[in-house]
Design a protein around this motif. Structure first.
Motif: not given
Length: 192
Positions: A131-142
């Motif tokens: 859940h934390l990973a999904h919350k913090h992973f940026p919408d546009h990682p690039e």
């Protein structure tokens, strides 16, 4: 060519000068690239050495993102070698440093911890970190500052999520994660 560059950069990164941190920054990235090349050949010992050097020069550069990326790579080697205890310890070390790191790295570390706890069948911790990973992973990682030397993307996240669900014996959720990876990764219609 890369070993020659590493040798030259290392010499600059070891010298006290106003360019030492910049040289260490580049040296850390060069070691991370060398890690990838060694990993492709399944030379885990050499890969591990490069992650250690990348971590050291990330410390010299005083760049927390380089340090965490190096630890993430080290944890991946332990994943490949089925050394769960060392993998967990490495991810926890990265987590300890992650309070000021980029969102992409923080999301990756959380996902790695989720997968690791799932391998221990600790469902509560695995879901918490996922859940934390999904919350913090940026919408546009690039667009993240660390993307140029990590290349972590949404398929990376969903691959780890799929492994979490496989470890927890939740095949439907695993299938959904892996099909998401398939949708996100472009396919090549014709052979090269």
């Amino acid at each position: 060519i890369l070993p020659g560059y590493i040798q030259q950069l290392t010499a600059l990164a070891r010298q006290t000068s106003r360019y030492q941190k910049q040289a260490a920054y580049l040296t850390s990235q060069a070691h991370q690239l060398s890690y990838l090349l060694a990993l492709q050949n399944q030379d885990f010992g050499t890969s591990l050495n490069h992650t250690q050097e990348a971590l050291h020069y990330g410390q010299v550069a005083e760049d927390i993102n380089l340090q965490i990326a190096s630890l993430a790579r080290k944890a991946y080697i332990y994943f490949c070698l089925h050394r769960d205890g060392q993998r967990l310890q490495t991810y926890e070390e990265a987590l300890h440093l992650s309070q000021t790191c980029s969102p992409l790295l923080r999301g990756y570390i959380y996902a790695g911890l989720a997968e690791t706890y799932a391998s221990y069948q600790d469902e509560a911790r695995a879901h918490e970190f996922l859940h934390l990973a999904h919350k913090h992973f940026p919408d546009h990682p690039e667009e993240d500052l660390t993307y140029s030397y990590t290349h972590f993307r949404w398929p990376t996240f969903y691959n780890l999520a799929g492994q979490v669900y496989l470890n927890l014996k939740q095949p439907e959720e695993a299938w959904e994660s892996f099909t998401t990876v398939d949708r996100l990764v472009p396919t090549c219609e014709e052979p090269y």
